[in-house]
Each structure stands twice: as structure tokens, then as C-alpha cells.
Design an enzyme around this catalytic site. Structure first.
Site, PDB file in Angstrom:
ATOM      1  CG  ASP A   1       2.704   4.876   5.998  1.00 10.75           C
ATOM      2  OD1 ASP A   1       3.740   5.173   5.397  1.00 10.75           O
ATOM      3  OD2 ASP A   1       2.146   3.755   5.857  1.00 10.75           O
TER       4      ASP A   1
ATOM      5  CE  LYS B   1       5.492   1.959   5.895  1.00 11.70           C
ATOM      6  NZ  LYS B   1       4.271   2.149   5.059  1.00 11.70           N
TER       7      LYS B   1
ATOM      8  CG  HIS C   1       7.077  -3.845   9.131  1.00 11.53           C
ATOM      9  ND1 HIS C   1       6.493  -5.080   9.238  1.00 11.53           N
ATOM     10  CD2 HIS C   1       6.061  -2.962   9.311  1.00 11.53           C
ATOM     11  CE1 HIS C   1       5.204  -4.956   9.461  1.00 11.53           C
ATOM     12  NE2 HIS C   1       4.926  -3.687   9.524  1.00 11.53           N
ATOM     13  NE  ARG C   2       6.681   0.149   2.987  1.00  7.50           N
ATOM     14  CZ  ARG C   2       6.473   1.116   2.101  1.00  7.50           C
ATOM     15  NH1 ARG C   2       7.452   1.944   1.809  1.00  7.50           N
ATOM     16  NH2 ARG C   2       5.291   1.279   1.528  1.00  7.50           N
ATOM     17  CB  SER C   3       3.215  -5.226   3.557  1.00  2.00           C
ATOM     18  OG  SER C   3       3.342  -4.583   2.312  1.00  2.00           O
TER      19      SER C   3
ATOM     20  CD  GLN D   1      -1.999  -1.512   5.075  1.00  4.08           C
ATOM     21  OE1 GLN D   1      -2.213  -1.229   3.905  1.00  4.08           O
ATOM     22  NE2 GLN D   1      -0.995  -0.981   5.741  1.00  4.08           N
ATOM     23  CD  GLU D   2      -0.264  -2.073   9.135  1.00  9.16           C
ATOM     24  OE1 GLU D   2       0.325  -1.716  10.170  1.00  9.16           O
ATOM     25  OE2 GLU D   2       0.146  -1.797   7.988  1.00  9.16           O
TER      26      GLU D   2
ATOM     27  CE  LYS E   1       3.049   0.008  10.307  1.00  6.94           C
ATOM     28  NZ  LYS E   1       1.810   0.449   9.636  1.00  6.94           N
TER      29      LYS E   1
ATOM     30  CB  SER F   1      -0.917  -0.012   1.222  1.00  5.91           C
ATOM     31  OG  SER F   1      -0.170   0.076   2.419  1.00  5.91           O
TER      32      SER F   1
ATOM     33  CD  GLU G   1       0.736   3.662   9.893  1.00  5.93           C
ATOM     34  OE1 GLU G   1       1.029   3.052  10.935  1.00  5.93           O
ATOM     35  OE2 GLU G   1       1.145   3.318   8.780  1.00  5.93           O
TER      36      GLU G   1
ATOM     37  CG  HIS H   1      -0.762  -5.470   4.326  1.00  4.34           C
ATOM     38  ND1 HIS H   1      -0.319  -4.744   5.387  1.00  4.34           N
ATOM     39  CD2 HIS H   1      -0.256  -4.857   3.218  1.00  4.34           C
ATOM     40  CE1 HIS H   1       0.421  -3.729   4.965  1.00  4.34           C
ATOM     41  NE2 HIS H   1       0.461  -3.774   3.649  1.00  4.34           N
TER      42      HIS H   1
ATOM     43  CD  GLU I   1       2.375  -5.135   7.744  1.00  9.60           C
ATOM     44  OE1 GLU I   1       1.780  -4.799   8.779  1.00  9.60           O
ATOM     45  OE2 GLU I   1       2.863  -4.318   6.942  1.00  9.60           O
TER      46      GLU I   1
ATOM     47  CG  ASP J   1      -1.744   1.762   8.657  1.00  9.90           C
ATOM     48  OD1 ASP J   1      -2.426   2.732   8.252  1.00  9.90           O
ATOM     49  OD2 ASP J   1      -0.730   1.349   8.057  1.00  9.90           O
TER      50      ASP J   1
HETATM   51  P1  PGA Z   1       3.086  -1.218   3.094  1.00 13.13           P
HETATM   52  O1  PGA Z   1       2.209  -1.185   4.409  1.00 13.13           O
HETATM   53  O2  PGA Z   1       4.450  -1.620   3.464  1.00 13.13           O
HETATM   54  O3  PGA Z   1       2.354  -2.230   2.249  1.00 13.13           O
HETATM   55  O4  PGA Z   1       3.023   0.166   2.517  1.00 13.13           O
HETATM   56  C1  PGA Z   1       2.666  -0.736   5.638  1.00 13.13           C
HETATM   57  C2  PGA Z   1       1.916   0.467   6.090  1.00 13.13           C
HETATM   58  O5  PGA Z   1       1.005   0.979   5.408  1.00 13.13           O
HETATM   59  O6  PGA Z   1       2.221   0.989   7.149  1.00 13.13           O
HETATM   60 ZN    ZN Z   2       0.642   2.629   6.954  1.00 13.21          ZN
END
Ligand code: PGA
Ligand code: ZN
Length: 434
Positions: A324, A349, A377-379, A167-168, A400, A46, A297, A159, A209, A246
């Protein structure tokens, strides 16, 4: 000085190609007096549209266009030429050379994946040459503050292939007394969640993740299950454990309709669920009233500065609002946010910007402006645990890096356990929200 720079293509946690770089520094004959640092580059799903550009070959019939041979080649030729013979202990100068060689605003010439691989590998090689741990090398005498983890134990959005739209959903062991206890608490809750899902005949398969990815009706349902798991593990929500979300709202946003679309919730409820920016804020407020959420987030999409200002005005005193996709670890976007009072924290990131020095600049700007920092991190990840050291080095206070599951995620937690052991009594583990 830098004696050798070498990149190759390897695989990330999703099975997609990524860049690995090795940098050797030292005097004399390599192999006798040389120190090598190795780094692997992560990749998002994302991704924010303002991120630095990840160079992919786009060649049909080669990993579906995702191979990174051009980025590898750029490391082995242009970037190697730029830094060979230079002082690896001068990270800023090395990163300046990388930026200069690329010559674009968003690293689309050499590729942010090429740039970052070199930047991280140089830092590792320098730390190795000085025979000190990476977190000490990057943080100097400031190190000692451990990050409180945000563990993503329930995955949705881009994800996973379930009906969870946000997403999270993360647990934060803010009440722990040290890193080891923090990781244990989360590990126990994660296993309890698995038992609960099983009992309810819900899927225990995991997302990118490492969090579970069952089909659930809506965010309230997700949060209820997480509360149940926290209690089942013997912890008190709101005291031992906090919740972070998130929403990754840029992914939900439909420009043509100027609304956030919730496809999973729509499917589960049999009617279309749309929310505009105001309704999103009201929605978060409702969730805050019911659950011990301390962090949201990307609550709104990456272009909606007006919405972000409103969100921050209404909820900023109650909750951490993390940018983000909004900030993409970029000081230009961050300073714009700080000026406008949009968000009150930044997600960092390293691959969003492409060099370690630029990521550190973003951390510094945030910390000086009273914005909180979350290292992330990243996904799409690898076994590289660089960000664990970075989180300790910067004293960010939060990291995270996914569920306590999947070795690409646990690589970071395991590194934090090593640092915990090494710091001993010098470890500082504090709840960032009191
Ligand atoms: P991404 O997701 O690494 O797929 O961008 C992580 C996030 O959105 O924080
Ligand atoms: Zn994010």
C-alpha cells in the site's frame, strides 16, 4: 462534450473538508440534454510518503488548516478550462489534460484531491450519458467478477485511540457463493464480535473504518477474539472465512532506532516492545502458524525494499503480501517492486495517484505481472461508492472497504448489493486464494 465543471467543499466521514465535483456533459442546453456526474474525494490518515499531494489550505482558524478551498478553486478555474468542450467519453484524454494542467510529478500544483474529483466525475457523467452503469462503463465486457471483501472489523493504529498497534484486522468471506451471502456472513460475524466484546466488558466503540476499537494486549489476542466471533456466527475459520491484516508498518517504524515500535503492546505488557525487520517477519510467521491469515498488507515500511524482498522470499508463497504505502498506486514504484520481487499484490487507492486512468494503469500492470489487486477505500471516506464499481469493472477480485458499519463504508457494500442484483446469473464470485 464537457459543458460544466463545478466543485464545492463538503465533509468527509471524519468531519474534515473534502472536494466534491460535478461535471455535466451533453449537447444543447444544460438541464435539458445534459448528464451530470458527481464524485467526492476520500482522504487517508496513515498516508504513504510517496502519495500524490492532497492540497489543503493550511489556514489557521479554518477547520484547523484542513479546508480545501484552493483545491476547489483549482477545479473551478484551471481544470475546468482544460477540459471544457472536450469529449467526456475519452477518459484517458481528459486525465491527460488534468495531468498536463498540474504539470508536477505528484499533483502538488492543482492537488490530487482536485484532480481526482474531476477525473471520477467525468467517468460518472460519461456513464450517465451512455445510460449504462458505472462498472460497465469502466470495465466494458469484462465485468462480472465480484470482489471478495476484506472487512476491517477491528481497528487499531492511526485509525483508533486504543492499544492495538496494527491498523486493521479483516475478515474475508472467501467461502461465500455470491456477494449477498458474503456481506451477510460478515455482518453476522461483526454482530457476534460486538456481543463477545460486551460480555468481556471491552469497548464496542468503533474506529475510523467502522471496526471495533477495544484496548487489547496484542495481535494474538485480537485474532483470538475474531476467531471466536467467526465460530459463534456459525462459520468455519480457514474455510468460510479467512483473515487479512494491514500492519501499516510505516506508521510503526522509528527511523532513529531502525525498529518497529509497538506502543500499545508495550503499554499493556509494561515493557517496551520493539521489532526489527527480521523479527517482524518471524512475528508474521508465528501468526500465520496460528491463524488462517491469507493476506498481510504493509508488513514492512515503505522504504525498506531489502526487507520487502526478504519478506516476499520467506512468506510470499504462503500469503498475499500487499503493498500500500510501498506502491502508492504508482506504476513507477510498482514496476520497481515487480523487478525486485517485493510483495505480490498491490492496494489500489485512486486518490494516491490522482486520476482514474493512472489507477487503471496500476491495476493493469499488476494483473499482467501476476500481482493480485485489492481496490481500497481510505480511512477518511464519503458516501461516494465509486470504488465498488471500480472493483467490479477491473475484476480485481478483492475490495477493502471497512466494516459492515458506518454509512461511508456501507455505501460501498450497498452498491455491491445493487450490482449483485443487476448481474444476476452473470455474477462471478470466487475465492482468490485457491
Ligand atoms: P489510510 O488507511 O486511508 O488512513 O491511509 C488505509 C490503509 O492504510 O490501507
Ligand atoms: Zn494500508
Amino acid at each position: 462534450p464537457v459543458r460544466r465543471v463545478h466543485a464545492r467543499q463538503v465533509l468527509d466521514s471524519r468531519g474534515n473538508p473534502t472536494v466534491e465535483v460535478e461535471v455535466t456533459v451533453g449537447e444543447g442546453v444544460i438541464g435539458i440534454n445534459g448528464y451530470t456526474g458527481r464524485a467526492m474525494v476520500p482522504s487517508g490518515a496513515s498516508t504513504g510518503k510517496f502519495e500524490a499531494v492532497e492540497l489543503r489550505d493550511g489556514e489557521k482558524g479554518n477547520y484547523g488548516g484542513l479546508s480545501v478551498h484552493r483545491a476547489v478553486e483549482n477545479v473551478n478555474t484551471r481544470l475546468a478550462e482544460a477540459i471544457l468542450g472536450e469529449n467526456a467519453l475519452n477518459q484517458r484524454f481528459i486525465d491527460h489534460k488534468i495531468i498536463e494542467t498540474d504539470g508536477t510529478d505528484n499533483k502538488n500544483s492543482v492537488g490530487a484531491n482536485a484532480a481526482l474529483g474531476v477525473s471520477m466525475a467525468v467517468a460518472r457523467a460519461a456513464a450517465a450519458a451512455l445510460r449504462i452503469p458505472l462498472y460497465q462503463y469502466m470495465g466494458g465486457c469484462h465485468t462480472g467478477r465480484m470482489p471478495v471483501p476484506m472487512m476491517n472489523i477491528l481497528n487499531g493504529g492511526r485509525h483508533a485511540d486504543n492499544t492495538v498497534d496494527m491498523q486493521e484486522f479483516m475478515i474475508m468471506p472467501a467461502g461465500a457463493s455470491n456477494m449477498e451471502e458474503a456481506i451477510r456472513m460478515c455482518g453476522e460475524i461483526y454482530q457476534c464480535l460486538k456481543i463477545i466484546l460486551k460480555q468481556k466488558k471491552l469497548s464496542t466503540a468503533v474506529g475510523d473504518e467502522g471496526g471495533f476499537a477495544p484496548d487489547l494486549e496484542d495481535s494474538e489476542k485480537v485474532l483470538e477474539l475474531i476467531m471466536e466471533a467467526v465460530k459463534k456466527a456459525g462459520y468455519e475459520p480457514g474455510k468460510d472465512i479467512y483473515i487479512a491484516i494491514d500492519a501499516a508498518a510505516s506508521e510503526l517504524y522509528d527511523k532513529d532506532r531502525n525498529a518497529y515500535v509497538f506502543p500499545g503492546e508495550s503499554l499493556m505488557k509494561g515493557k517496551e516492545i520493539l521489532r526489527d525487520s527480521e523479527q517482524m517477519i518471524e512475528y508474521y510467521e508465528r501468526l500465520l502458524d496460528q491463524f488462517p491469515i491469507v493476506s498481510i498488507e504493509d508488513g514492512l515500511e515503505e522504504d525498506d525494499w531489502e526487507g520487502w524482498k526478504k519478506l516476499t522470499k520467506y512468506l510470499g508463497a504462503r500469503v498475499q503480501l500487499v503493498g500500500d504505502d510501498l506502491f502508492v498506486t504508482n506504476i513507477k514504484r510498482l514496476s520497481c517492486g515487480i523487478r525486485q520481487k517485493a510483495a505480490n499484490a498491490i492496494l489500489v487507492k485512486v486518490n494516491q495517484i490522482g486520476t482514474l486512468s493512472e489507477a487503471l494503469d496500476a491495476v493493469e500492470m499488476a494483473q499482467k505481472s501476476g500481482y493480485r489487486v485489492v481496490i481500497s477505500h481510505r480511512s477518511g471516506e464519503t458516501e461516494d461508492s465509486f470504488i465498488a464499481d471500480l472493483a467490479v469493472a477491473t475484476g480485481a477480485g478483492q475490495i477493502k472497504t471497512g466494516a459492515p458499519c458506518r454509512s461511508d463504508r456501507n455505501a460501498k457494500y450497498n452498491q455491491l448489493l445493487r450490482i449483485h442484483e443487476e448481474l444476476g446469473e452473470l455474477e462471478i464470485y470466487e475465492n482468490p486464494f485457491v
